[in-house]
Design an enzyme around this catalytic site. Structure first.
Site, mmCIF file in Angstrom:
data_model
loop_
_atom_site.group_PDB
_atom_site.id
_atom_site.type_symbol
_atom_site.label_atom_id
_atom_site.label_comp_id
_atom_site.label_asym_id
_atom_site.label_seq_id
_atom_site.Cartn_x
_atom_site.Cartn_y
_atom_site.Cartn_z
ATOM 1 N N SER A 21 0.837 -1.212 0.000
ATOM 2 C CA SER A 21 0.000 0.000 0.000
ATOM 3 C C SER A 21 0.865 1.253 0.000
ATOM 4 C CB SER A 21 -0.902 0.023 1.239
ATOM 5 O OG SER A 21 -1.807 -1.056 1.234
ATOM 6 N N ARG A 44 0.520 8.017 5.414
ATOM 7 C CA ARG A 44 -0.506 7.410 6.278
ATOM 8 C C ARG A 44 -1.881 8.015 6.057
ATOM 9 N NH1 ARG A 44 -0.720 3.114 10.335
ATOM 10 N NH2 ARG A 44 1.421 2.447 10.343
ATOM 11 N N HIS A 47 -3.205 6.839 2.820
ATOM 12 C CA HIS A 47 -3.597 5.442 3.008
ATOM 13 C C HIS A 47 -4.990 5.349 3.624
ATOM 14 C CE1 HIS A 47 -3.297 1.513 5.328
ATOM 15 N NE2 HIS A 47 -3.161 1.147 4.073
#
Lengths: 214, 214
Positions: A21, A44, A47
């Site tokens: 990812s 992050r 994500h």
């Protein structure tokens, strides 16, 4: 108990899912305008949102990551407007078992909101009181909470160490984040311009600053 | 305690913020491809995401809203893969004080995930056990949890009444939602095609079906 028959072809290794990812995000997202020490935080948040084009709306001040990380390492509390943000903080990542505080359900909130003529989310910010000074604030839901915070600071409240200001929505969200960006004296902050934001972005930013490790 | 000096011009009436937000969404979003009884659910999800273009990726089956609402009215539990989803459900909206179950932190999960060779999110789905039959499932985080659910059903597990399948991310999310859409026999479902999804969308969908009132 036995595992169901595997019928689809998908990655089942949690660490490998993260690795792939983050690699996809790094290949697709343009975070060149962000401070170097904020790169992992940006990854992050992207994500959590599932959207690489979020990078273009991310604004992170040069002093944000160091200020937030230093505060958490010193034991500062995390103050948030939303129970979902508090729920999304991975406690094992926190360096000092830091308090994570959301006062939205505090029994004083409904009356205070009525007295103040504002939302419960905003009124709950006033209840942070002395804990605000040096804290890490994460506003992931209510624009009124972010406006209220800036008004408390303008009235002389001792500032937090850093602010994650990512309220979401159609009424006041973009404007409250513009107000955070233009507030003087500047507070170290992270924001997402426009309507996008939310509790998942706020929690993922907190998890990223809580620990350097991905 | 006194209110800070109002320095910004913003709406502070919670009900009015909702009203204006929903009006903006209805003016900007194109939800013509969705079932008429799912319109309020779509508006809530768009509200949680801050993105009117989400409507184009929303897929809601004709039987979803009635099936989910009937199940909740009969006292069915809500089963979810993520604590943030559970945290985002407004308990006061639930018609029967329905159980909201997330077993991700159950002590059996780490060992079960190892035995099954899958993620903890997926292993936790197996622990729903007998509760799965007739429940309302909301997967707002892990693609592996949605794949695992479909594999349990293919092995003969009694199906839930309805599935909100909105895992988010870059590895497996889009594919798991394609698998939900093409699964036969069809389960009444709501999904968001592609990478977008998340706990806020799942929770807002649950809150919308829990009560007709906005």
């Amino acid at each position: 108990m036995k595992a169901p028959t595997r019928r689809y072809d998908y990655e089942t290794d949690g660490a490998e899912i993260y690795r792939q990812s983050f690699a996809t995000i790094r290949a697709e997202a343009d975070a060149a305008h962000l401070p170097a020490d904020a790169e992992k935080v940006a990854v992050r948040i992207i994500h959590a949102s599932g959207q690489v084009d979020l990078a273009a709306d991310l604004r992170i001040t040069d002093d944000f990551v160091a200020a937030a990380r230093t505060a958490l390492a010193a034991g500062a509390p995390i103050l948030t407007d939303a129970n979902m943000v508090a729920s999304g903080v991975t406690r094992a990542r926190l360096p000092r078992d830091n308090d994570v505080v959301c006062l939205l359900r505090d029994e004083r909130v409904p009356l205070l909101a009525k007295e103040f003529g504002t939302t419960r989310s905003a009124a709950a910010v006033s209840l942070w009181g002395e804990r605000l000074a040096g804290s890490v604030v994460a506003i992931g839901n209510a624009p009124t909470a972010l406006f209220h915070l800036l008004e408390l600071l303008a009235d002389g409240a001792a500032p937090p160490a850093a602010v994650i200001g990512v309220p979401v929505g159609f009424i006041g969200a973009a404007e409250s984040k513009e107000a955070l960006e233009s507030y003087a004296p500047r507070v170290p902050h992270l924001t997402v311009r426009g309507r996008r934001g939310g509790s998942a972005m706020a929690a993922s930013a907190l998890n990223a600053i809580a620990q350097e490790a991905e």
